[in-house]
Scaffold this active site. Structure first.
Site, PDB file in Angstrom:
ATOM      1  N   LYS A 178      -2.128  14.118  22.990  1.00  0.00           N
ATOM      2  CA  LYS A 178      -2.923  13.599  24.114  1.00  0.00           C
ATOM      3  C   LYS A 178      -3.953  12.590  23.601  1.00  0.00           C
ATOM      4  O   LYS A 178      -4.123  11.515  24.161  1.00  0.00           O
ATOM      5  CB  LYS A 178      -3.679  14.738  24.804  1.00  0.00           C
ATOM      6  N   LYS A 227      -6.405  22.388  35.926  1.00  0.00           N
ATOM      7  CA  LYS A 227      -7.451  23.335  35.501  1.00  0.00           C
ATOM      8  C   LYS A 227      -8.673  22.563  34.999  1.00  0.00           C
ATOM      9  O   LYS A 227      -9.789  22.827  35.398  1.00  0.00           O
ATOM     10  CB  LYS A 227      -6.880  24.250  34.412  1.00  0.00           C
ATOM     11  N   GLY A 244      -3.269  28.022  31.754  1.00  0.00           N
ATOM     12  CA  GLY A 244      -2.442  27.179  32.626  1.00  0.00           C
ATOM     13  C   GLY A 244      -1.070  27.771  32.892  1.00  0.00           C
ATOM     14  O   GLY A 244      -0.598  27.829  34.031  1.00  0.00           O
ATOM     15  N   ARG A 245      -0.422  28.249  31.842  1.00  0.00           N
ATOM     16  CA  ARG A 245       0.960  28.753  32.005  1.00  0.00           C
ATOM     17  C   ARG A 245       1.014  30.133  32.658  1.00  0.00           C
ATOM     18  O   ARG A 245       2.093  30.663  32.902  1.00  0.00           O
ATOM     19  CB  ARG A 245       1.668  28.735  30.649  1.00  0.00           C
ATOM     20  N   GLU A 292      -2.041  12.545  32.892  1.00  0.00           N
ATOM     21  CA  GLU A 292      -0.902  12.408  33.808  1.00  0.00           C
ATOM     22  C   GLU A 292      -1.331  12.687  35.247  1.00  0.00           C
ATOM     23  O   GLU A 292      -1.029  11.935  36.172  1.00  0.00           O
ATOM     24  CB  GLU A 292       0.210  13.398  33.434  1.00  0.00           C
ATOM     25  N   GLU A 342       4.775  27.548  24.609  1.00  0.00           N
ATOM     26  CA  GLU A 342       3.385  27.120  24.435  1.00  0.00           C
ATOM     27  C   GLU A 342       2.552  28.329  23.989  1.00  0.00           C
ATOM     28  O   GLU A 342       1.571  28.181  23.265  1.00  0.00           O
ATOM     29  CB  GLU A 342       2.841  26.516  25.744  1.00  0.00           C
ATOM     30  N   HIS A 390      30.417  26.696  32.503  1.00  0.00           N
ATOM     31  CA  HIS A 390      31.305  25.540  32.344  1.00  0.00           C
ATOM     32  C   HIS A 390      30.667  24.449  31.498  1.00  0.00           C
ATOM     33  O   HIS A 390      31.099  23.294  31.527  1.00  0.00           O
ATOM     34  CB  HIS A 390      31.703  25.002  33.713  1.00  0.00           C
TER      35      HIS A 390
HETATM   36  O1  F6P Z   1       0.299  21.068  28.023  1.00  0.00           O
HETATM   37  C1  F6P Z   1      -1.004  21.395  27.706  1.00  0.00           C
HETATM   38  C2  F6P Z   1      -1.756  21.869  28.898  1.00  0.00           C
HETATM   39  O2  F6P Z   1      -3.079  22.057  28.507  1.00  0.00           O
HETATM   40  C3  F6P Z   1      -1.168  23.153  29.514  1.00  0.00           C
HETATM   41  O3  F6P Z   1      -1.581  24.299  28.874  1.00  0.00           O
HETATM   42  C4  F6P Z   1      -1.608  23.049  30.915  1.00  0.00           C
HETATM   43  O4  F6P Z   1      -0.861  23.897  31.739  1.00  0.00           O
HETATM   44  C5  F6P Z   1      -1.372  21.575  31.175  1.00  0.00           C
HETATM   45  O5  F6P Z   1      -1.740  20.937  29.966  1.00  0.00           O
HETATM   46  C6  F6P Z   1      -2.118  20.997  32.339  1.00  0.00           C
HETATM   47  O6  F6P Z   1      -3.517  21.126  32.195  1.00  0.00           O
HETATM   48  P1  F6P Z   1      -4.465  20.966  33.440  1.00  0.00           P
HETATM   49  O7  F6P Z   1      -4.118  22.024  34.437  1.00  0.00           O
HETATM   50  O8  F6P Z   1      -5.851  21.126  32.894  1.00  0.00           O
HETATM   51  O9  F6P Z   1      -4.245  19.597  34.022  1.00  0.00           O
END
Ligand code: F6P
Length: 543
Positions: free
Chosen positions: A506, A207, A269-270, A213, A355, A386
């Site tokens: 972060k 987003k 995002g979620r 990452e 979240e 199990h």
């Molecule tokens: O984990 C925090 C967060 O901001 C989430 O809300 C989001 O889904 C994720 O990081 C990834 O963010 P982006 O889509 O901006 O890379």
């Protein structure tokens, strides 16, 4: 500052009522009410929801609905759907429900024709997906795409991977998808080591397009691709597309914005699976099936928006979550899908619910004086049976559990599905009614073993059953949990749509990164624990 919900007479009434209910047993609630099983159930779209095996009476449900009235749930639902800026700490509308509005719907928010914009992106996604699926889209060397690698994390990964796995029986045989999320280099390595760059397409989903990452993995993926295709930078355009709200960062990364699919800041995002974030799923199952997923979401959106509280399934289940969390002392909530295809569903729900509702101040910033977000966890049945079910059956914790099952299997294998589902029905009955001392004794069990075999029962469950796992029922299921999460957030008077708590980690990771790699030993100006851990790490890395 507004008065806390926990000071309301509606909350106090539930606190008093909980003392009565604590001493009741599901055996008695069922014995005294022959119609309970059918009466305490409701339907949302194709989802039949039985909530009769909960520690509630009609009085409990009435009190919970009165609490919803006090919290203004109905008005808050309307505010969300109409595009009010209910995400106050970020001053944003919350409009994931607009992502699944039909083309002929009307919604203008902050001067934006939301429906037109949503469908314009969906149409671009559909055209692109068809090109990849048909083989018209070719890689740099002229070969067709055989593997789509989705690179993203959090909402940019969990929704797509959950839905891809859930809908595997609808995917084309012409290609497969893989999902890379972790910055642990083994994730990208393992998911690309047996791939041919010439037939691989990367979908970079972020987003913000600033997530460490995702950008690190995307950079490494580009290096891997160029190394495999002779270093010609022109190859990137054929093998990288982006999904983001941030066009300028996408361009800075080197992806042509013609190959970018956008969405908007009013999609969290979620909550983003039904946006362009679901592109890899659309490529896998095709645009038509993806639209069925969206229409499934929309069915439950409409139910949530219009059904009265008494028959409103997400509202009822959300209120039950509040009941256990705030009045009966439950800490966790198990989600147990009886579908192997839903094996990533609990992980997806963890981000959605935790979240969203892992917050400890009210909307106006006052520390809450009641419990908020539950801890969600789970695994598909029967594997869980199990592993951890023993603790639910005979342990000391109160763990409400959701059982999710389907009448028809995705692949017909004779009676195997019936056997599978007999476990589904058996578990909720065993959890509710258990086995009494008298029943165990009547079986001739040795006296000293009897206490070990007694099953106390009285463990609450929701049963959700749908005809079959399809794109439409998956959309309904996800929308159901989104709106359950929203209901809880409204009662707790928190903001389910920000996530400031994730930010500190972060920022600190970015600050610490140079200390791990620089030549000279760091100054040691962190805390004593972190200093010692970094020193050990550097030594073991030979630095
Ligand atoms: O984990 C925090 C967060 O901001 C989430 O809300 C989001 O889904 C994720 O990081 C990834 O963010 P982006 O889509 O901006 O890379």
């Amino acid at each position: 500052m507004g008065a806390q919900i926990s000071r309301s007479s509606e909350w106090q009434a539930l606190t008093a009522h909980a003392e009565k209910i604590r001493h009741s047993h599901l055996r008695d609630l069922f014995a005294g009410d022959a119609g309970r099983g059918e009466r305490l159930s409701a339907q949302a779209g194709d989802l039949y929801v039985d909530y009769s095996k909960h520690l509630v009476t009609d009085e409990t449900l009435g009190l919970l609905r009165a609490l919803a009235g006090k919290a203004g749930l109905t008005g808050r639902i309307a505010a969300m759907f109409s595009g009010e800026h209910i995400n106050r700490s970020e001053d944003r509308a919350v409009l994931h429900t607009a992502l699944r509005l039909p083309r002929d719907a009307d919604l203008v928010v902050d001067g934006q024709d939301v429906v037109a914009d949503v469908h314009q992106v969906l149409d671009r996604m559909a055209a692109f997906s068809e090109r990849v699926r048909s083989g018209e889209w070719r890689g740099h060397t002229g070969e067709r795409i055989r593997t789509v690698v989705n690179i993203g994390i959090g909402g940019s990964d969990l929704g797509p991977v959950m839905a891809y796995e859930a809908l595997k029986s609808y995917k084309t045989d012409e290609l497969t998808c893989r999902f890379v999320s972790n910055i642990d280099p083994t994730d990208l390595y393992d998911k690309t080591r047996d791939l041919d760059p010439a037939t691989t397409l990367f979908v970079i989903v972020s987003k913000t397009f600033s997530t460490q990452e995702t950008l690190t993995n995307a950079t490494e993926a580009r290096n891997w691709l160029l190394a495999g295709l002779g270093g010609d930078a022109a190859a990137v355009a054929k093998h990288f597309v982006a999904v983001s709200t941030n066009a300028s960062r996408v361009a800075d990364f080197g992806i042509d914005t013609d190959n970018m699919f956008g969405f908007w800041d009013w999609v969290g995002g979620r909550y983003s699976l039904p946006s362009a974030v679901g592109l890899s799923v659309m490529v896998a199952i095709g645009p038509e099936r993806f639209r069925e997923l969206l229409s499934g979401y929309h069915t439950v959106d409409e139910h949530f928006r219009t059904a009265p509280l008494e028959s409103n399934v997400p509202a009822t289940l959300g209120l039950l979550n509040v009941w256990y969390n705030d009045f009966l002392g439950a800490q966790t909530h198990a989600v147990l899908p009886y579908s192997q295809y839903l094996h990533r569903f609990a992980a997806y729900l963890q981000q959605l619910t935790m979240e969203s509702n892992g917050k400890s101040v009210t909307l106006d910033g006052t520390p809450v004086d009641h419990q908020t977000g539950e801890i969600f966890w789970g695994e598909p049945g029967t594997n869980g049976q199990h592993a951890f079910y023993q603790l639910i059956h005979q342990g000391t914790k109160l763990i409400p559990a959701d059982f999710i099952g389907f009448s028809r299997p995705n692949h017909d294998t004779g009676s195997m599905h019936d056997l599978f589902m007999s476990n589904f029905f058996a578990q909720t009955a065993a959890l509710a009614f258990g086995r009494t001392r008298e029943q165990v004794e009547a079986e001739g069990v040795a006296a000293d073993v009897v206490p070990h075999k007694v099953m106390p029962g009285n463990h609450p469950t929701t049963t959700i059953i749908a005809p079959e796992l399809t794109p439409a029922t998956l959309g309904q299921l996800v929308a159901l949990y989104e709106h359950i999460t929203f209901t809880c957030g409204v009662i707790w008077d928190i903001n389910p749509f920000d996530q400031w708590g994730v930010e500190l980690g972060k920022v600190m990771a970015n600050q610490l990164a140079p200390l791990l790699t620089q030549d000279e030993a760091p100054a040691g100006d962190q805390d004593s624990s972190t200093n010692a851990l970094i020193a050990r790490y550097r030594a073991q890395r030979g630095r």
